[in-house]
Design an enzyme around this catalytic site. Structure first.
Site, PDB file in Angstrom:
ATOM      1  N   ARG A  74       0.808  -1.221   0.000  1.00 34.43           N
ATOM      2  CA  ARG A  74       0.000   0.000   0.000  1.00 34.43           C
ATOM      3  C   ARG A  74       0.843   1.274   0.000  1.00 34.43           C
ATOM      4  O   ARG A  74       0.618   2.177  -0.821  1.00 34.43           O
ATOM      5  CB  ARG A  74      -0.909   0.024   1.244  1.00 34.43           C
ATOM      6  CG  ARG A  74      -2.113  -0.875   1.139  1.00 34.43           C
ATOM      7  CD  ARG A  74      -2.472  -1.429   2.517  1.00 34.43           C
ATOM      8  NE  ARG A  74      -1.475  -2.416   2.866  1.00 34.43           N
ATOM      9  CZ  ARG A  74      -1.609  -3.711   2.600  1.00 34.43           C
ATOM     10  NH1 ARG A  74      -2.712  -4.158   2.091  1.00 34.43           N
ATOM     11  NH2 ARG A  74      -0.636  -4.572   2.877  1.00 34.43           N
ATOM     12  N   THR A  75       1.786   1.367   0.915  1.00 34.41           N
ATOM     13  CA  THR A  75       2.526   2.623   1.073  1.00 34.41           C
ATOM     14  C   THR A  75       3.360   2.910  -0.168  1.00 34.41           C
ATOM     15  O   THR A  75       3.361   4.021  -0.694  1.00 34.41           O
ATOM     16  CB  THR A  75       3.428   2.540   2.323  1.00 34.41           C
ATOM     17  OG1 THR A  75       2.655   2.045   3.402  1.00 34.41           O
ATOM     18  CG2 THR A  75       3.989   3.893   2.690  1.00 34.41           C
TER      19      THR A  75
ATOM     20  N   LYS B  36      24.713  -5.546  -1.473  1.00 29.90           N
ATOM     21  CA  LYS B  36      26.164  -5.804  -1.585  1.00 29.90           C
ATOM     22  C   LYS B  36      26.932  -5.140  -0.450  1.00 29.90           C
ATOM     23  O   LYS B  36      28.152  -5.086  -0.475  1.00 29.90           O
ATOM     24  CB  LYS B  36      26.674  -5.261  -2.925  1.00 29.90           C
ATOM     25  CG  LYS B  36      26.007  -5.830  -4.150  1.00 29.90           C
ATOM     26  CD  LYS B  36      26.580  -5.143  -5.390  1.00 29.90           C
ATOM     27  CE  LYS B  36      25.644  -5.276  -6.567  1.00 29.90           C
ATOM     28  NZ  LYS B  36      25.941  -4.272  -7.609  1.00 29.90           N
TER      29      LYS B  36
ATOM     30  N   ARG C 184      11.350   3.808   3.565  1.00 27.98           N
ATOM     31  CA  ARG C 184      10.861   2.804   4.523  1.00 27.98           C
ATOM     32  C   ARG C 184      12.060   1.963   4.924  1.00 27.98           C
ATOM     33  O   ARG C 184      12.800   1.466   4.074  1.00 27.98           O
ATOM     34  CB  ARG C 184       9.782   1.917   3.925  1.00 27.98           C
ATOM     35  CG  ARG C 184       9.514   0.704   4.820  1.00 27.98           C
ATOM     36  CD  ARG C 184       8.289  -0.034   4.466  1.00 27.98           C
ATOM     37  NE  ARG C 184       7.091   0.716   4.821  1.00 27.98           N
ATOM     38  CZ  ARG C 184       5.865   0.177   4.865  1.00 27.98           C
ATOM     39  NH1 ARG C 184       5.698  -1.094   4.557  1.00 27.98           N
ATOM     40  NH2 ARG C 184       4.823   0.897   5.191  1.00 27.98           N
TER      41      ARG C 184
ATOM     42  N   HIS D  76       4.918   5.690  11.588  1.00 28.55           N
ATOM     43  CA  HIS D  76       4.409   5.558  10.219  1.00 28.55           C
ATOM     44  C   HIS D  76       3.469   6.753  10.026  1.00 28.55           C
ATOM     45  O   HIS D  76       2.240   6.618  10.028  1.00 28.55           O
ATOM     46  CB  HIS D  76       3.668   4.225  10.078  1.00 28.55           C
ATOM     47  CG  HIS D  76       3.392   3.810   8.658  1.00 28.55           C
ATOM     48  ND1 HIS D  76       3.544   4.655   7.571  1.00 28.55           N
ATOM     49  CD2 HIS D  76       2.954   2.617   8.150  1.00 28.55           C
ATOM     50  CE1 HIS D  76       3.216   4.005   6.459  1.00 28.55           C
ATOM     51  NE2 HIS D  76       2.866   2.764   6.788  1.00 28.55           N
TER      52      HIS D  76
HETATM   53  N1   CP Z   1      -0.187  -0.053   5.946  1.00 22.84           N
HETATM   54  C1   CP Z   1       0.983  -0.318   5.342  1.00 22.84           C
HETATM   55  O1   CP Z   1       2.027   0.273   5.678  1.00 22.84           O
HETATM   56  O2   CP Z   1       0.921  -1.289   4.384  1.00 22.84           O
HETATM   57  P1   CP Z   1       2.146  -1.748   3.506  1.00 22.84           P
HETATM   58  O3   CP Z   1       3.141  -2.411   4.425  1.00 22.84           O
HETATM   59  O4   CP Z   1       1.605  -2.691   2.475  1.00 22.84           O
HETATM   60  O5   CP Z   1       2.766  -0.533   2.886  1.00 22.84           O
END
Ligand code: CP
Length: 304
Positions: A53-54, A81, A103, A131
């Site tokens: 999603r993100t 690496k 991320r 988040h």
């Molecule tokens: N909610 C969320 O962070 O989903 P993803 O890990 O799929 O990005």
């Protein structure tokens, strides 16, 4: 007025700044094509941890606003690496990245990079820390459904200890006057949460958390962050801590059910609830594109 160059966490945002992002996201929600907003901007997405999603909503948001978007992942890049995160970011910067969305499995990774980077840094989830865009899209969804955030009872249930979503949501919702109640296995409730987000309460049983709730947010068990067994088994977990119809009946009749995804159907939530009339899970996903578009435009100074 928005003045932040980065978005690293909800902790750094004032209530006014949070509302500013939500209002900006409203303007992006119904406008699919705003390709002039980020025209000429180079956006790099560095996802060193899995995401559906993100990752896709940041990419979509950037592209819909006209940015050039490049994606790199941990396994497909020179990180595999042995290249460090900072060297990776410095190399991306050398390609004149204006904004880097990160991320990372390490808590604090975006903050570390932001202190050393000329590009704007947006935190797309760091370890069990924060988040922020998930909390913003959750707040956006709640506000659309309920018309407000203050004075709502929000039950956040599941693996709180390892959840950056729980932490960011507790911070955001408390700042905007909602009443947050955590519930989950005792081994998965951090005691210091009360200090981080004042007013957050802890319910020993999920029934107590859900009773009278306006919003029930279920979380999956973060297996990738578990150091060892923290509950007896999946079936036991579902029976004791999962959201069933009987438990949902304790909430307000117009309760909304949320989940940041990915959902482990039949573990933390009955699949029929996830697909049912109270669920706003896919509306959260839809909101993610608008909220991330707003965040990108704001940190790049393209929208005041
Ligand atoms: N909610 C969320 O962070 O989903 P993803 O890990 O799929 O990005």
């Amino acid at each position: 007025m928005w003045t932040q160059r980065h978005l690293l966490g909800i902790e750094e945002l004032s209530p006014d700044e949070i509302v500013h992002v939500l209002d900006a996201a409203e303007r992006h929600f119904d406008r699919a094509d705003r390709r002039s907003v980020l025209r000429g901007v180079t956006m790099l997405c560095g996802f060193f941890e899995a995401s559906t999603r993100t990752r896709s909503s940041f990419e979509l948001a950037g592209k819909r606003l006209g940015a050039d978007v490049i994606h790199i992942s941990g396994s497909g890049s020179s990180v595999s690496k042995g290249e460090t995160l900072l060297d990776t970011v410095k190399n991306l910067e050398a390609m004149r990245a204006d904004v880097i969305v990160i991320r990372h499995q390490a808590s604090g990774a975006p903050q570390f990079v932001a202190a050393r980077s000329k590009a704007s840094i947006v935190n797309a989830g760091d370890g069990a820390h924060e988040h922020p865009t998930q909390a913003l899209l959750d707040a956006f969804t709640i506000r659309r459904k309920k018309g407000r955030l203050h004075d709502l009872k929000v039950a956040i249930c599941g693996d709180i200890l390892h959840s950056r979503v729980a932490r960011s949501n507790a911070l955001l919702l408390s700042k905007l006057g909602a009443h947050v109640v955590f519930s989950g296995p005792q081994t998965m409730i951090p005691r210091e949460f009360a200090a981080i987000a004042p007013g957050v309460k802890i319910a020993r049983r999920i029934e107590e958390a859900v009773e009278g709730a306006d919003v029930v947010m279920m979380l999956r068990i973060q297996n990738e962050r578990l150091a060892g067994a923290m509950f007896p088994g999946t079936r036991e977990y579902s029976r004791t801590f999962g959201l069933s119809f009987a438990r949902l009946a304790l909430a307000k009749p117009d309760v909304i059910v949320m989940h940041p995804g990915p959902v482990n159907r039949g573990v933390e939530i009955d699949p029929s609830i996830a697909d049912g009339k109270h669920s706003v899970i896919l509306e959260q996903v839809e909101a993610g594109v608008a909220v991330r578009a707003a965040v990108l435009a704001l940190v790049l100074g393209k929208e005041k």
